[in-house]
Design an enzyme around this catalytic site. Structure first.
Site, mmCIF file in Angstrom:
data_model
loop_
_atom_site.group_PDB
_atom_site.id
_atom_site.type_symbol
_atom_site.label_atom_id
_atom_site.label_comp_id
_atom_site.label_asym_id
_atom_site.label_seq_id
_atom_site.Cartn_x
_atom_site.Cartn_y
_atom_site.Cartn_z
ATOM 1 N N HIS A 1 0.818 -1.227 0.000
ATOM 2 C CA HIS A 1 0.000 0.000 0.000
ATOM 3 C C HIS A 1 0.851 1.276 0.000
ATOM 4 C CE1 HIS A 1 -3.659 -2.235 0.466
ATOM 5 N NE2 HIS A 1 -3.336 -2.713 1.654
ATOM 6 N N HIS B 1 -6.287 -7.299 -0.445
ATOM 7 C CA HIS B 1 -6.418 -5.868 -0.735
ATOM 8 C C HIS B 1 -5.627 -5.520 -1.994
ATOM 9 C CE1 HIS B 1 -6.855 -6.298 3.717
ATOM 10 N NE2 HIS B 1 -7.902 -5.515 3.481
#
Ligand SMILES: [Zn+2]
Length: 314
Positions: free
Chosen positions: A127, A166
């Protein structure tokens, strides 16, 4: 037979995210215990990850980001940028060692000392944006490893498969205009961080070397495995990578608390086997896998065991 490397470090346990945080040191303790109990650890060559030169962090990040993370942690910050990225006094060294471990693994594999490697590091990385820590991630380990392989080890094309539940927004954004790194992701959608729609295929010179395979909440082994088989691997085959990097998150597991995807432990075995078979056929067997998420301790340990076993015993 060339060995399989296992890279970790006691430093990773010193990245303290505070009480109640899912991305916690106990994850690595559980995974280590499981690999020791199963005897699998004896088949692996262990290497201690070391913090890397900050110059290497700047392969995927703005220098200002590297400096501001260092400064904030030095000043006693307990949280960075976005509120879920918690840190402690040793977090910079741990994060630097996570990137350093990924670099060492890539070096060993490209030198032919190891055929494959698994890097059991935290904090995770996918991320982290070029100039932003987010989603428990300080530096983008997989992006740094890919860039290192290109800049210092002479590779032209690197493929990254991200199977964390994710979407790896940071990795996608770092490479979306770059045709030399193919980023493919299987992930639950919609879910944090909100990126990763099927239409995101790269930009400019990088158009076509991003492939997102968003999967509905509740999807299971069959959907994820066929997305890999039908969409990702054929495109990887055309791309002809010289190294396959994995952003290996295990939070798509049916017991994981952070998402609604229903993969079984066996799916991780299958996905890994498909990756090693691809690598054997197309990139000299070279696979370097980096731990991302996975927050149910038992499911994580079990899934990592299946994954590492499939890396080590194809
Ligand atoms: Zn995740």
């Amino acid at each position: 037979m060339a060995r399989t490397g296992f890279v970790s470090s006691a430093l990773f346990l010193r990245h303290d995210t505070g009480p109640g945080h899912p991305e916690r040191a106990a994850r690595l303790v559980a995974l280590d215990r499981r690999l020791a109990q199963s005897g699998l650890v004896e088949e692996l060559e262990r290497l201690e990850a070391q913090p890397c030169d900050p110059e290497f962090l700047a392969l995927a990040h703005d220098r200002r980001h590297v400096e501001s993370v260092a400064r904030a942690i030095h000043a006693g910050a307990r949280v960075l940028d976005e509120g879920d990225t918690r840190v402690s006094a040793d977090s910079f060294r741990a994060a630097s060692a996570a990137a350093g471990g990924a670099i060492s693994a890539v070096e060993k594999v490209l030198a032919g000392e190891w055929r494959r490697a698994f890097v059991a590091a935290r904090p995770p990385g996918h991320h982290a944006e070029r100039a932003l820590a987010m989603g428990f991630c300080l530096f983008n380990n997989v992006a740094i490893a890919a860039r290192y392989a290109q800049r210092f080890l002479g590779l032209e094309r690197v493929a990254i498969l991200d199977f964390d539940v994710h979407h790896g927004n940071g990795t996608q954004h770092i490479f979306e205009e770059d045709a030399s790194v193919f980023y493919a992701s299987l992930h639950q959608y919609p879910l944090y961080p909100g990126t990763g729609a099927a239409g995101e295929r790269g930009k400019g010179m990088g158009a076509g070397t991003t492939r997102n395979c968003p999967q509905a909440p509740g999807a299971g082994d069959a959907q994820w495995i066929s997305a890999l088989e039908d969409f990702v691997l054929p495109e990887f085959e055309q791309f002809k990578p010289q190294l396959l990097l994995l952003s290996a998150g295990f939070d798509a597991h049916e017991r994981d608390p952070l998402a609604q995807t229903k993969l079984t432990t066996d799916a991780y075995r299958r996905i890994t086997q498909m990756c090693t078979q691809f690598a054997d056929a197309h990139c000299q067997g070279r696979v370097v896998s980096l731990l991302e998420g996975g927050y149910d301790l038992d499911a994580l340990a079990e899934s990592v065991e299946a994954h590492v076993q499939s890396l080590a015993r194809p």
